[in-house]
Design a protein around this motif. Structure first.
Motif, PDB file in Angstrom:
ATOM      1  N   ARG A   1       4.240  10.255  -7.183  1.00 22.64           N
ATOM      2  CA  ARG A   1       5.271  10.550  -8.191  1.00 22.64           C
ATOM      3  C   ARG A   1       4.639  10.769  -9.570  1.00 22.64           C
ATOM      4  N   LYS A   2       3.629   9.951  -9.896  1.00 26.94           N
ATOM      5  CA  LYS A   2       2.959  10.105 -11.186  1.00 26.94           C
ATOM      6  C   LYS A   2       2.259  11.453 -11.304  1.00 26.94           C
ATOM      7  N   GLU A   3       1.779  11.941 -10.166  1.00 26.85           N
ATOM      8  CA  GLU A   3       1.089  13.232 -10.157  1.00 26.85           C
ATOM      9  C   GLU A   3       2.066  14.403 -10.037  1.00 26.85           C
ATOM     10  N   GLY A   4       3.354  14.085  -9.988  1.00 25.22           N
ATOM     11  CA  GLY A   4       4.356  15.140  -9.885  1.00 25.22           C
ATOM     12  C   GLY A   4       4.425  15.781  -8.522  1.00 25.22           C
ATOM     13  N   LEU A   5       3.962  15.053  -7.498  1.00 28.17           N
ATOM     14  CA  LEU A   5       3.953  15.581  -6.139  1.00 28.17           C
ATOM     15  C   LEU A   5       5.108  14.976  -5.336  1.00 28.17           C
ATOM     16  N   PRO A   6       5.664  15.722  -4.385  1.00 24.09           N
ATOM     17  CA  PRO A   6       6.759  15.175  -3.569  1.00 24.09           C
ATOM     18  C   PRO A   6       6.258  14.069  -2.648  1.00 24.09           C
TER      19      PRO A   6
ATOM     20  N   ASP B   1       0.831  -1.214   0.000  1.00 25.65           N
ATOM     21  CA  ASP B   1       0.000   0.000   0.000  1.00 25.65           C
ATOM     22  C   ASP B   1       0.860   1.257   0.000  1.00 25.65           C
ATOM     23  N   LEU B   2       1.950   1.236   0.790  1.00 26.71           N
ATOM     24  CA  LEU B   2       2.835   2.388   0.827  1.00 26.71           C
ATOM     25  C   LEU B   2       3.524   2.611  -0.514  1.00 26.71           C
ATOM     26  N   TYR B   3       3.960   1.507  -1.146  1.00 27.97           N
ATOM     27  CA  TYR B   3       4.585   1.619  -2.462  1.00 27.97           C
ATOM     28  C   TYR B   3       3.616   2.235  -3.472  1.00 27.97           C
ATOM     29  N   LYS B   4       2.358   1.799  -3.423  1.00 29.78           N
ATOM     30  CA  LYS B   4       1.355   2.325  -4.351  1.00 29.78           C
ATOM     31  C   LYS B   4       1.118   3.810  -4.114  1.00 29.78           C
ATOM     32  N   ALA B   5       1.054   4.201  -2.824  1.00 38.47           N
ATOM     33  CA  ALA B   5       0.843   5.611  -2.504  1.00 38.47           C
ATOM     34  C   ALA B   5       2.008   6.458  -3.007  1.00 38.47           C
ATOM     35  N   MET B   6       3.232   5.974  -2.832  1.00 38.63           N
ATOM     36  CA  MET B   6       4.410   6.697  -3.302  1.00 38.63           C
ATOM     37  C   MET B   6       4.419   6.815  -4.814  1.00 38.63           C
ATOM     38  N   GLU B   7       4.050   5.724  -5.508  1.00 40.89           N
ATOM     39  CA  GLU B   7       4.017   5.733  -6.974  1.00 40.89           C
ATOM     40  C   GLU B   7       2.966   6.701  -7.494  1.00 40.89           C
ATOM     41  N   THR B   8       1.803   6.750  -6.818  1.00 42.90           N
ATOM     42  CA  THR B   8       0.737   7.666  -7.223  1.00 42.90           C
ATOM     43  C   THR B   8       1.191   9.114  -7.093  1.00 42.90           C
TER      44      THR B   8
END
Length: 211
Positions: free
Chosen positions: A15-20, A6-13
């Protein structure tokens, strides 16, 4: 491992949105990775590798090089200091502590009023968090988690800085990051004594007040 996924998915999301990526998410992911390696992966590797190595009569070091998405690579060295050359870290969980359950008798314990800690350094900087436990955590991080760990301090038979959550006091062990936990199941007065001991051990000039 679902929490880690879940944490990996949140981090990937993010990054895809261009957010830190939030530092707290990164820290949680690192802690969960360390916990999974210690408690799930290393025991499996030990049970698999140790029997296979029994015919070997000389010392050696095996280094497993894991890169997600690539085949596993294993390196062999006869050098006993090989781990120092590659800046490797040996991860051994602290032994599990057995706690005796003692029945409570007598009058109900009266809790002392909540107190906090103010830690003042020689340069004038101050640590004063919302409670004594959080001030202790901030202090240990500032001094250096592994430096404090090297002192071998214990509370409730548990290493003050441990890489394992205790089955009884785990909720009182506060995260220090990178798989380390600080035992805080002590009085504010005891925390002050520990802080003063640590400061003296590393020649750090501090004034610790209970407020």
């Amino acid at each position: 491992m679902s929490r880690l996924s879940d944490l990996y998915k949140a981090m990937e999301t993010l990054r895809k949105e261009g957010l830190p990526v939030n530092e707290d998410i990164e820290r949680k992911a690192n802690e969960l990775e360390e916990e999974i390696i210690k408690k799930e992966i290393l025991p499996v590797l030990s049970k698999t590798i140790e029997p296979a190595l029994q015919p070997v009569q000389r010392e050696l070091v095996l280094v497993v090089d894991y890169v997600p998405g690539n085949p596993l690579s294993v390196h062999l060295s006869r050098k006993r200091n090989f781990t120092a050359e590659i800046d490797a870290k040996e991860i051994l969980p602290d032994p599990e502590v057995e706690h005796k359950e003692i029945g409570k008798t007598g009058p109900k314990e009266v809790k002392n009023p909540v107190t906090r800690l103010r830690i003042t350094f020689a340069d004038g900087s101050v640590i004063q968090e919302r409670n004594a436990a959080e001030s202790f955590v901030t202090f240990v991080r500032r001094v250096g988690v592994e430096r404090v760990r090297s002192l071998g301090l214990k509370q409730c038979k548990i290493p003050l800085v441990s890489n394992t959550l205790d089955k009884k006091y785990g909720d009182k062990q506060k995260s220090l990051g990178n798989g380390w936990y600080l035992m805080t199941n002590t009085s504010t007065q005891s925390k002050r004594k520990d802080i003063e001991f640590i400061a003296n051990a590393f020649n750090i000039n501090v004034k610790v007040d209970i407020i």
